[in-house]
Write an enzyme that holds these catalytic residues in place. Structure first.
Site, PDB file in Angstrom:
ATOM      1  N   ASN A 179     -80.670  32.424  45.478  1.00 36.40           N
ATOM      2  CA  ASN A 179     -80.263  31.159  44.865  1.00 36.40           C
ATOM      3  C   ASN A 179     -80.192  30.021  45.891  1.00 36.40           C
ATOM      4  OD1 ASN A 179     -79.095  29.442  42.713  1.00 36.40           O
ATOM      5  ND2 ASN A 179     -77.184  29.628  43.868  1.00 36.40           N
ATOM      6  N   ARG A 197     -68.289  30.089  51.480  1.00 36.48           N
ATOM      7  CA  ARG A 197     -69.723  30.352  51.412  1.00 36.48           C
ATOM      8  C   ARG A 197     -70.019  31.605  52.231  1.00 36.48           C
ATOM      9  NH1 ARG A 197     -68.805  25.196  50.408  1.00 36.48           N
ATOM     10  NH2 ARG A 197     -70.304  23.931  49.239  1.00 36.48           N
ATOM     11  N   GLU A 224     -75.415  16.664  40.875  1.00 42.07           N
ATOM     12  CA  GLU A 224     -74.617  17.822  40.444  1.00 42.07           C
ATOM     13  C   GLU A 224     -73.246  17.376  39.947  1.00 42.07           C
ATOM     14  OE1 GLU A 224     -76.439  21.325  43.349  1.00 42.07           O
ATOM     15  OE2 GLU A 224     -74.649  20.223  43.971  1.00 42.07           O
ATOM     16  N   HIS A 226     -77.716  25.251  47.655  1.00 43.60           N
ATOM     17  CA  HIS A 226     -77.569  25.978  46.395  1.00 43.60           C
ATOM     18  C   HIS A 226     -78.478  25.368  45.321  1.00 43.60           C
ATOM     19  CE1 HIS A 226     -73.698  26.980  48.352  1.00 43.60           C
ATOM     20  NE2 HIS A 226     -73.711  28.071  47.603  1.00 43.60           N
ATOM     21  N   ASN A 264     -79.309  17.226  50.374  1.00 47.39           N
ATOM     22  CA  ASN A 264     -78.294  18.131  49.830  1.00 47.39           C
ATOM     23  C   ASN A 264     -76.925  17.470  49.729  1.00 47.39           C
ATOM     24  OD1 ASN A 264     -77.287  20.721  48.960  1.00 47.39           O
ATOM     25  ND2 ASN A 264     -76.428  20.973  51.013  1.00 47.39           N
TER      26      ASN A 264
END
Length: 287
Positions: free
Chosen positions: A143, A90, A160, A122, A152
């Site tokens: 983003n 990252r 996700e 993200h 998250n």
């Protein structure tokens, strides 16, 4: 892999749009160019964001960046079996396509994790594009949003994972739109600037080209172990709260994608809207 000619065509289209604005026929040119077409969007990209927003089109996502909050009002991306990989480094960086007063810099998040219990969240996820040469673009700060660590690392990442599993199992693109909600004041980033705001929540819509979709709204206070299926809402509910029309070219309602996303139980009812309470009758004072 996306062909260079496709990217060139998009750049050329953007250039034509800017030239059109400079002509005496600016209003007509803007009207013709106002419908955005990218392959990240299904049935059209969201409309309704401020006209001052910057539309950024990259190989792996399209987003609408808000000049005031310096966050994206919406991000559209497409998950495919071929693009999925293992998350890499990252390396946070400011958006090179936006001017310095339109985007956050990495130091805006200094001290934010400890002070606010947030991650650099993200919107288009790194793992969904780690199989492409463009994975590092997910780390560009346009983003990224300041997202609760519990959200998250909990229901958000599990959803996700489901997006990736669905693309892998069905072998078809999975279209995702997502963005922040600003419905109550939150403590700002310590060094984010006077107008930067931390979202109070997030919305997300996962869809397939066959006409199925499921919508979600997550609060920043969501528990780490909460079930993302409990965050389901109607598509109209997301549109009303985000103040966006998400699929402007859709002509028929979307069917449910709940089962494919692992949500077997019926979706919960949309939250009941608040209403203005009645005034209390005035009381007379004695003389």
């Amino acid at each position: 892999m996306i062909r260079t000619s496709r990217l060139t065509a998009r750049i050329a289209g953007a250039a034509a749009f800017l030239v059109g604005l400079a002509t005496p026929f600016a209003a007509a040119a803007q009207s013709r160019a106002s419908e955005l077409h990218t392959f990240h969007c299904l049935q059209g990209c969201p409309i309704g964001a401020p006209a001052t927003n910057d539309i950024v089109v990259r190989e792996i996502y399209t987003l609408s960046s808000n000049d005031l909050t310096k966050l994206a009002d919406w991000v559209a991306y497409r998950v495919t079996r071929e693009g999925i990989g293992v998350s890499g480094d990252r390396d946070w960086r400011r958006d090179p396509w936006l001017s310095s007063d339109e985007t956050l810099t990495p130091d805006a998040y200094d001290g934010a994790s400890g002070a606010l219990h947030i991650d650099r969240g993200h919107q288009a996820p790194l793992s969904s594009f780690s199989g492409t040469p463009h994975a590092a673009d997910t780390n560009i700060l346009s983003n990224i949003t300041p997202q609760s660590s519990a959200l998250n690392q909990g229901p958000w990442v599990r959803l996700e994972d489901r997006e990736r599993a669905l693309a892998t199992r069905l072998g078809v693109p999975v279209y995702v739109y997502t963005g922040p909600l600003f419905e109550r004041m939150m403590k700002p980033l310590p060094t984010g600037g006077p107008y930067q705001r931390v979202p109070s929540g997030y919305w997300k819509v996962v869809a397939l080209a066959d006409g199925r979709a499921t919508a979600f709204v997550f609060d920043q206070a969501a528990a780490r172990r909460s079930d993302y299926c409990d965050a389901r809402v109607s598509l109209l509910h997301v549109e009303l709260r985000s103040r966006l029309v998400l699929f402007p070219r859709a002509t028929v309602p979307f069917a449910s994608l709940d089962t494919e996303l692992g949500c077997g139980e019926p979706a919960p009812a949309d939250p009941t809207p608040d209403e203005i309470p009645p005034e209390r009758p005035a009381t007379r004072r004695g003389r």
